[in-house]
Motif scaffolding. Structure first.
Motif, PDB file in Angstrom:
ATOM      1  N   UNK A  70    -119.501  49.892  42.945  1.00  0.00           N
ATOM      2  CA  UNK A  70    -117.892  49.270  42.402  1.00  0.00           C
ATOM      3  C   UNK A  70    -118.060  48.763  41.026  1.00  0.00           C
ATOM      4  N   UNK A  71    -119.369  48.802  40.887  1.00  0.00           N
ATOM      5  CA  UNK A  71    -119.593  47.420  39.749  1.00  0.00           C
ATOM      6  C   UNK A  71    -120.527  49.209  38.522  1.00  0.00           C
ATOM      7  N   UNK A  72    -120.946  49.903  39.209  1.00  0.00           N
ATOM      8  CA  UNK A  72    -120.970  51.329  38.254  1.00  0.00           C
ATOM      9  C   UNK A  72    -122.351  50.893  37.632  1.00  0.00           C
ATOM     10  N   UNK A 106    -133.103  50.005  43.791  1.00  0.00           N
ATOM     11  CA  UNK A 106    -131.235  50.694  44.614  1.00  0.00           C
ATOM     12  C   UNK A 106    -130.733  49.926  43.604  1.00  0.00           C
ATOM     13  N   UNK A 107    -129.280  50.503  43.666  1.00  0.00           N
ATOM     14  CA  UNK A 107    -128.036  50.048  43.153  1.00  0.00           C
ATOM     15  C   UNK A 107    -127.380  48.980  43.627  1.00  0.00           C
ATOM     16  N   UNK A 108    -128.210  48.983  44.869  1.00  0.00           N
ATOM     17  CA  UNK A 108    -127.271  47.758  45.516  1.00  0.00           C
ATOM     18  C   UNK A 108    -127.225  46.051  44.567  1.00  0.00           C
ATOM     19  N   UNK A 109    -126.072  45.747  44.147  1.00  0.00           N
ATOM     20  CA  UNK A 109    -126.493  44.133  43.405  1.00  0.00           C
ATOM     21  C   UNK A 109    -125.312  43.360  44.489  1.00  0.00           C
ATOM     22  N   UNK A 110    -125.488  42.253  44.945  1.00  0.00           N
ATOM     23  CA  UNK A 110    -125.040  41.418  45.068  1.00  0.00           C
ATOM     24  C   UNK A 110    -124.468  39.820  44.688  1.00  0.00           C
ATOM     25  N   UNK A 128    -138.113  33.906  37.491  1.00  0.00           N
ATOM     26  CA  UNK A 128    -137.616  33.251  38.699  1.00  0.00           C
ATOM     27  C   UNK A 128    -137.954  34.110  40.203  1.00  0.00           C
ATOM     28  N   UNK A 129    -138.245  34.760  40.117  1.00  0.00           N
ATOM     29  CA  UNK A 129    -138.991  35.269  41.336  1.00  0.00           C
ATOM     30  C   UNK A 129    -139.856  35.007  41.932  1.00  0.00           C
ATOM     31  N   UNK A 130    -141.220  34.355  40.909  1.00  0.00           N
ATOM     32  CA  UNK A 130    -142.542  34.683  41.224  1.00  0.00           C
ATOM     33  C   UNK A 130    -143.404  36.078  41.439  1.00  0.00           C
ATOM     34  N   UNK A 131    -144.695  36.236  42.213  1.00  0.00           N
ATOM     35  CA  UNK A 131    -145.212  37.519  41.888  1.00  0.00           C
ATOM     36  C   UNK A 131    -144.649  38.364  43.549  1.00  0.00           C
ATOM     37  N   UNK A 132    -142.798  37.900  44.372  1.00  0.00           N
ATOM     38  CA  UNK A 132    -143.119  39.019  45.117  1.00  0.00           C
ATOM     39  C   UNK A 132    -141.375  38.943  45.236  1.00  0.00           C
ATOM     40  N   UNK A 133    -141.003  39.682  43.737  1.00  0.00           N
ATOM     41  CA  UNK A 133    -139.871  39.590  43.900  1.00  0.00           C
ATOM     42  C   UNK A 133    -138.896  40.972  44.746  1.00  0.00           C
ATOM     43  N   UNK A 134    -137.272  40.726  45.160  1.00  0.00           N
ATOM     44  CA  UNK A 134    -137.175  41.350  45.775  1.00  0.00           C
ATOM     45  C   UNK A 134    -135.353  41.977  45.044  1.00  0.00           C
ATOM     46  N   UNK A 135    -135.289  41.434  44.043  1.00  0.00           N
ATOM     47  CA  UNK A 135    -134.374  41.787  42.832  1.00  0.00           C
ATOM     48  C   UNK A 135    -134.631  42.475  41.820  1.00  0.00           C
ATOM     49  N   UNK A 136    -134.153  43.684  41.397  1.00  0.00           N
ATOM     50  CA  UNK A 136    -134.176  43.841  39.576  1.00  0.00           C
ATOM     51  C   UNK A 136    -133.606  43.220  38.662  1.00  0.00           C
ATOM     52  N   UNK A 137    -133.314  42.113  38.552  1.00  0.00           N
ATOM     53  CA  UNK A 137    -132.135  42.140  37.733  1.00  0.00           C
ATOM     54  C   UNK A 137    -131.734  40.345  37.631  1.00  0.00           C
ATOM     55  N   UNK A 138    -131.943  39.050  36.703  1.00  0.00           N
ATOM     56  CA  UNK A 138    -131.996  37.410  36.927  1.00  0.00           C
ATOM     57  C   UNK A 138    -129.861  37.712  37.113  1.00  0.00           C
ATOM     58  N   UNK A 139    -129.672  36.965  38.141  1.00  0.00           N
ATOM     59  CA  UNK A 139    -128.019  36.935  38.420  1.00  0.00           C
ATOM     60  C   UNK A 139    -127.611  36.539  37.192  1.00  0.00           C
ATOM     61  N   UNK A 140    -126.120  36.381  36.996  1.00  0.00           N
ATOM     62  CA  UNK A 140    -125.107  36.071  35.696  1.00  0.00           C
ATOM     63  C   UNK A 140    -124.508  35.272  36.485  1.00  0.00           C
ATOM     64  N   UNK A 189    -120.824  41.570  40.494  1.00  0.00           N
ATOM     65  CA  UNK A 189    -120.767  41.979  41.538  1.00  0.00           C
ATOM     66  C   UNK A 189    -120.850  43.505  42.663  1.00  0.00           C
ATOM     67  N   UNK A 190    -121.371  43.849  43.334  1.00  0.00           N
ATOM     68  CA  UNK A 190    -120.181  44.942  44.072  1.00  0.00           C
ATOM     69  C   UNK A 190    -119.676  44.652  45.332  1.00  0.00           C
TER      70      UNK A 190
END
Length: 413
Positions: A70-72, A106-110, A128-140, A189-190
């Motif tokens: 939904x956030x496109x 992916x484009x999934x952003x919770x 903020x994710x150390x050496x094992x990232x799971x997100x491509x962004x910093x949550x706002x 967020x989506x």
């Protein structure tokens, strides 16, 4: 002069969710499409009038979200799909995290996000994710999305990078205004279609329901046996009365001695039968109580086994104290499971300190039956040397590993 020993406390909150055996250490993002009706819906609408909307099913450590696109937000800046990054493949370029984000994104952003060059930089995304990232962004945002994400990991980074302090009571409009205030573009967020709680509450209920049914049946059996015991006691009382009457008849009618003795014998047999019935009923009641106690113990053991691993550092020693004395960590998690606690520095700091490994201290232990374990963590030989040589404060990651569960928190020595 003796150095003081410091304790690092790693507290883990109990969770009511089971982690499926198929859940790995990294999550997956499944993409699907659905049809949605436009507003307003045209008269005599057909399938051609419907709009196509992308959906994402996100899974990680047994937690599940269904999101709508939904956030496109343009570009790939969402959650990583580790189905695209098999372990052996991503290990071959483990240090190239930009490639991780590019190939697995992916484009999934919770979470809500704020797009600025500083916040979009790879160093900021990884900070903020150390050496094992799971997100491509910093949550706002200052609240968790419910996927084992901890705002305490990213909020200090946002403050350092932008000077902004986000709070949990901020509305979407306030978050957007704060983003625009630093020259950024705000993306909410989506939309969440199905919450983690609603999916996993049913899963937990399925696990507990058979135990509750068994306990209920045992309680019903106990009531039945108690009724049988009451009946037996009543029969014994009646038999005792019959015996007394027979003895009275014997005193009143010596001539009928034979008949009276026969009646006494009959009454005594009834007493023995009643006693036997009472003993049987008492044994049944005792067995029912033991079974109920065992079922409750099984339920308690299951709850302890399902405890989710999480680490929160209360205090740490200085670098020199860590090098000399180490520390003691308290970890809560799945009862009876082995656990390893490690203290790591960043790759950049490891190179600066001429370390071959990021791990500067480690220790192993076992989580007790009460879901709590104490682990003694000692510096490695190379780690101790680097710690003594470190100048000023040293940022580290305290990490707890148990099976496929990983919990960590940033801290400073």
């Amino acid at each position: 002069m003796k150095s003081k020993k410091h304790l690092a406390s790693a507290a883990v909150a109990a969770a009511a969710l089971a982690v499926p055996a198929t859940a790995g250490a990294h999550g997956s993002v499944y993409t699907d499409t659905a049809k949605v009706a436009p507003t307003p819906l045209p008269a005599n609408a057909t399938q051609n009038d419907l709009l196509t909307q992308t959906r994402y099913a996100v899974t990680n450590h047994g937690y599940t979200y269904v999101l709508r696109e939904t956030n496109n937000r343009p570009g790939v800046a969402g959650m990583l799909d580790f189905k695209k990054l098999p372990s052996a493949y991503r290990t071959s370029f483990a240090s190239d995290k930009a490639r991780w984000l590019s190939e697995g994104g992916t484009a999934a952003q919770p979470h809500a996000t704020c797009s600025t060059p500083e916040l979009n930089a790879l160093s900021a995304v990884l900070s903020w994710q150390g050496n094992d990232p799971f997100y491509g962004y910093i949550p706002w945002q200052a609240t968790s999305a419910g996927l084992e994400d901890d705002p305490a990991l990213w909020l200090p980074r946002i403050n350092t990078i932008t000077g902004k302090t986000l709070t949990a009571d901020m509305t979407t409009d306030q978050l957007s205004a704060a983003c625009v205030g630093i020259g950024g573009t705000f993306y909410p967020a989506d939309t969440i279609q199905t919450t983690t709680a609603s999916l996993n509450a049913g899963y937990a209920a399925d696990i507990v329901a058979p135990l509750n049914t068994q306990i209920g049946q045992l309680n019903a059996d106990k009531l039945t046996l108690q009724g049988a015991l009451d009946t037996a006691n009543g029969a014994k009382t009646a038999a005792d009365a019959a015996k007394a009457k027979a003895e009275a008849d014997l005193a009143d009618a010596i001539a009928a001695k034979s008949a009276a003795e026969s009646r006494i014998a009959t009454a005594e047999a009834a007493v023995k039968a009643a006693d036997a019935a009472r003993v049987t009923a008492e044994k049944g009641a005792a067995a029912s109580d033991a079974a109920a106690t065992s079922a409750k113990a099984d339920a308690t053991a299951l709850r302890l086994k399902l405890t989710r691993l999480q680490v929160a550092v209360a205090s740490l020693p200085t670098a020199s104290e860590m090098a000399n004395d180490g520390m003691t960590a308290t970890v809560n998690g799945p009862a009876g499971e082995p656990v390893t606690v490690r203290v790591l520095v960043t790759e950049t700091r490891a190179r600066a300190l001429k370390l071959k490994s990021r791990v500067i201290a480690s220790g192993t232990g076992t989580i007790g039956s009460d879901a709590t374990g104490r682990v003694t963590v000692k510096a490695t030989t190379a780690g101790a040397k680097a710690l003594r040589a470190a100048k000023g404060k040293l940022g580290v990651t305290v990490q707890a590993l148990s099976g496929d569960r990983v919990a960590q928190q940033e801290a400073t020595l």
